[in-house]
Design an enzyme around this catalytic site. Structure first.
Site, short mmCIF file in Angstrom:
data_model
loop_
_atom_site.label_atom_id
_atom_site.label_comp_id
_atom_site.label_asym_id
_atom_site.label_seq_id
_atom_site.Cartn_x
_atom_site.Cartn_y
_atom_site.Cartn_z
N ARG A 92 38.94 35.59 26.30
CA ARG A 92 37.97 34.99 27.24
C ARG A 92 36.91 36.03 27.57
O ARG A 92 37.21 37.08 28.13
CB ARG A 92 38.69 34.54 28.51
CG ARG A 92 37.77 34.03 29.60
CD ARG A 92 38.55 33.51 30.81
NE ARG A 92 37.67 33.07 31.85
CZ ARG A 92 37.43 33.74 32.99
NH1 ARG A 92 38.04 34.87 33.25
NH2 ARG A 92 36.58 33.26 33.88
N HIS A 136 29.41 34.54 34.57
CA HIS A 136 30.33 35.40 35.31
C HIS A 136 29.45 36.29 36.22
O HIS A 136 29.40 37.51 36.03
CB HIS A 136 31.20 36.20 34.35
CG HIS A 136 32.47 36.71 34.97
ND1 HIS A 136 33.72 36.42 34.47
CD2 HIS A 136 32.70 37.51 36.04
CE1 HIS A 136 34.66 37.02 35.20
NE2 HIS A 136 34.05 37.70 36.16
N GLU A 181 34.61 31.63 39.11
CA GLU A 181 34.78 31.88 40.53
C GLU A 181 33.52 31.65 41.36
O GLU A 181 32.93 32.60 41.92
CB GLU A 181 35.28 33.32 40.74
CG GLU A 181 36.59 33.61 40.06
CD GLU A 181 37.21 34.95 40.49
OE1 GLU A 181 36.54 35.72 41.20
OE2 GLU A 181 38.37 35.21 40.13
N ASN A 309 42.02 31.29 38.52
CA ASN A 309 42.23 32.73 38.65
C ASN A 309 43.09 32.97 39.87
O ASN A 309 42.79 32.47 40.96
CB ASN A 309 40.90 33.47 38.82
CG ASN A 309 40.06 33.45 37.55
OD1 ASN A 309 40.48 32.90 36.53
ND2 ASN A 309 38.89 34.05 37.61
N TYR A 311 45.20 35.95 42.14
CA TYR A 311 45.50 37.36 42.41
C TYR A 311 46.43 37.56 43.59
O TYR A 311 47.27 38.45 43.58
CB TYR A 311 44.20 38.16 42.65
CG TYR A 311 43.42 38.36 41.38
CD1 TYR A 311 43.74 39.40 40.51
CD2 TYR A 311 42.41 37.47 41.00
CE1 TYR A 311 43.06 39.57 39.32
CE2 TYR A 311 41.72 37.63 39.81
CZ TYR A 311 42.05 38.68 38.97
OH TYR A 311 41.39 38.84 37.78
N GLU A 382 42.60 34.07 34.76
CA GLU A 382 42.70 35.49 35.15
C GLU A 382 43.92 35.68 36.02
O GLU A 382 44.20 34.86 36.90
CB GLU A 382 41.49 35.96 35.97
CG GLU A 382 40.26 36.27 35.19
CD GLU A 382 39.10 36.75 36.07
OE1 GLU A 382 39.35 37.39 37.12
OE2 GLU A 382 37.96 36.46 35.70
C1 FCB Z 1 37.92 38.44 39.73
C2 FCB Z 1 36.73 38.52 38.81
C3 FCB Z 1 36.86 39.55 37.72
C4 FCB Z 1 37.53 40.81 38.22
C5 FCB Z 1 38.82 40.46 38.92
C6 FCB Z 1 39.58 41.67 39.40
O1 FCB Z 1 37.52 37.99 40.97
O2 FCB Z 1 36.49 37.27 38.21
O3 FCB Z 1 35.59 39.80 37.19
O4 FCB Z 1 36.67 41.51 39.01
O5 FCB Z 1 38.57 39.64 40.00
#
Ligand code: FCB
Length: 477
Positions: A92, A136, A181, A309, A311, A382
């Protein structure tokens, strides 16, 4: 399940039966143009908002910029070979708008498009499925000068750009995501100002969010018309939002932050409406006069997939008199109309970004999108972690990152077992890179980058991931 053709694997794959993913599961890794390409002024590329922002004193840690980054623009063929060595099924990447349509309007730049054509051909030549993200975060600077995402016209410009990329690459790219995002583009770029273009106005952030989604919808329509076979989607960053206690005020804080972080995008794109509680919460910020008749129908143009995505989780609580705001995306100005809500840290292990590690939150997020919003195939576009790495005897043993991936892949597998149509997973990131306002001080890569020599060293997590891909699974715990 044991397979006589496969010898026992290393490390965590050594013991026990395996946790197998569905056949054809798309194992990948992700990057983004500004974070890795460098060659900022080559091949006809002109500045994006991230060039301007990073060259403005005080915006990025240590004054780092993406001018050179990982020099991927020049090292692309060997980087693709590295991907092939790791066994990636998909890669990607994002296209730099300023490279293929300098200035954001007018004709295509053949030299810029040629770079992506060569990249896609290299990928296909190595049996790696290209996964193209159109945006992006790197808006061409002249479009920002004309008003940026708070201005409606930017949505139309984005659709033109999407058409131009589709004309050039549509014959060889199947998977397309429009935006990466949009929450970050809108609320970090125009709300808190910690990201480019560094503006700080709650109403502008809300307008930006709307126009990003409008641009997405228009781009999907353009792509669908010219490339009926393409698989089209969007990537949103989602967080489970949990109240710190069961107190009604904390529950309400969680509702408000969930509306701003998640439902602001999920509802228009997948249901064709803004949540009523969100528009009520934002009453003091905007009257939503920027939303025109027909916009939501465009925004909710049917998709083929949704990229997520993931985290971390947000744990929030009602305001307390005199409480200190917290930094970065928790900065109050990211949350127009709800600036006083507190983000609570639980004391659980964190990454080098100070983001709490919460693998069950991935299962929860995937299940929520499937249960509440859509039957479409989902992809984790992600997921990953920054940790402080070191090269010792030419090796980088990133056990923390490996454990993070392992835990989150188990969480992804659990979602699949619960019936979620999760079809792929992209590790963030293939390689260390320019981590936005943190510059090169945060490392997310499975591959170490030496920024002086541009040497690449696959870390332990990369070798482990290669083995996961080869087996299409993990050992059960
Ligand atoms: C996300 C972004 C990516 C990177 C990660 C850690 O928010 O999409 O570009 O910065 O975090």
């Amino acid at each position: 399940m044991s397979n006589p053709d496969h010898p026992p694997a290393v490390g965590v794959l050594d013991q026990g039966p395996e946790l197998i993913f569905p056949p054809g599961f798309l194992w990948g890794a992700a990057t983004a143009a500004y974070q890795i390409e460098g060659a900022a002024t080559e091949g006809g590329r002109t500045p994006s908002i991230w060039d301007t922002f990073s060259h403005t004193e005080g915006r990025v840690v240590a004054g780092h910029t993406g001018d050179v980054a990982c020099d991927h623009y020049h090292r692309m063929p060997s980087d693709v070979r590295l991907m092939a060595e790791l066994g990636l099924k998909s890669y990607r990447f994002s296209v730099s708008w300023s490279r293929v349509q300098p200035g954001g309007t007018g004709p295509a730049n053949a030299e810029g498009l040629d770079f992506y054509r060569r990249l896609v051909d290299e990928l296909l030549g190595h049996g790696i499925e290209p996964w193209l993200t159109l945006y992006h975060w790197d808006l061409p600077q002249p479009l920002e000068d004309a008003g940026g995402w708070p201005a409606r016209d930017t949505a139309a410009r984005f659709a033109d750009y999407a058409q131009l990329v589709a004309d050039a690459l549509g014959d060889r790219v199947t998977y397309w995501t429009t935006l990466n995002e949009p929450w970050c583009s809108a609320f970090l770029g125009y709300g808190s100002g910690v990201h480019a273009p560094g503006r700080s106005d709650g109403a502008d952030a809300v307008r930006a969010g709307h126009h990003l989604m409008l641009g997405h919808g228009l781009a999907v329509q353009a792509l669908r018309a010219s490339r009926p076979q393409a698989q089209l989607g969007i990537t949103v960053n989602l967080y489970p939002v949990t109240p710190a206690t069961d107190a009604p005020a904390d529950l309400d804080a969680a509702r408000r932050i969930d509306a701003l972080a998640n439902r602001f995008f999920l509802d228009p794109v997948l249901r064709g409406s803004y949540p009523a509680d969100l528009t009520a919460d934002l009453r003091e910020v905007t009257d939503f006069g920027h939303v025109r008749d027909g916009d939501l129908a465009v925004i909710s143009t049917p998709l083929d997939l949704v990229g997520i995505n993931y985290y971390s989780r947000h744990v929030v609580a009602a305001p307390v008199e005199g409480a200190e705001p917290e930094p970065y995306w928790r900065s109050p100005s990211c949350w127009p109309g709800s600036e006083d809500i507190r983000f609570v840290t639980r004391g659980v292990p964190v990454t080098d970004m100070n983001w709490e590690i919460d693998a069950p939150g991935l299962t929860e997020t995937l299940r929520r999108v499937h249960d509440e919003y859509t039957d479409l195939p989902l992809y984790v576009t992600e997921n990953g972690s920054a940790f402080v790495d070191a090269v010792v005897d030419g090796q980088v043993d990133d056990a923390d990152r490996l454990a993070y991936f392992d835990a989150h892949l188990r969480a992804a597998h659990e979602a699949i077992s619960a019936g979620v149509p999760l079809r792929g997973y992209f590790a963030w990131s293939l390689m260390d890179n320019f981590e936005w306002a943190w510059g090169y001080t945060k490392r997310f890569g499975m591959v170490w980058i030496d920024y002086d020599s541009q040497a690449r060293i696959p870390k332990s997590s990369a070798r482990w991931y290669a083995e996961v891909i080869r087996r299409n699974g993990l050992a059960a715990q």
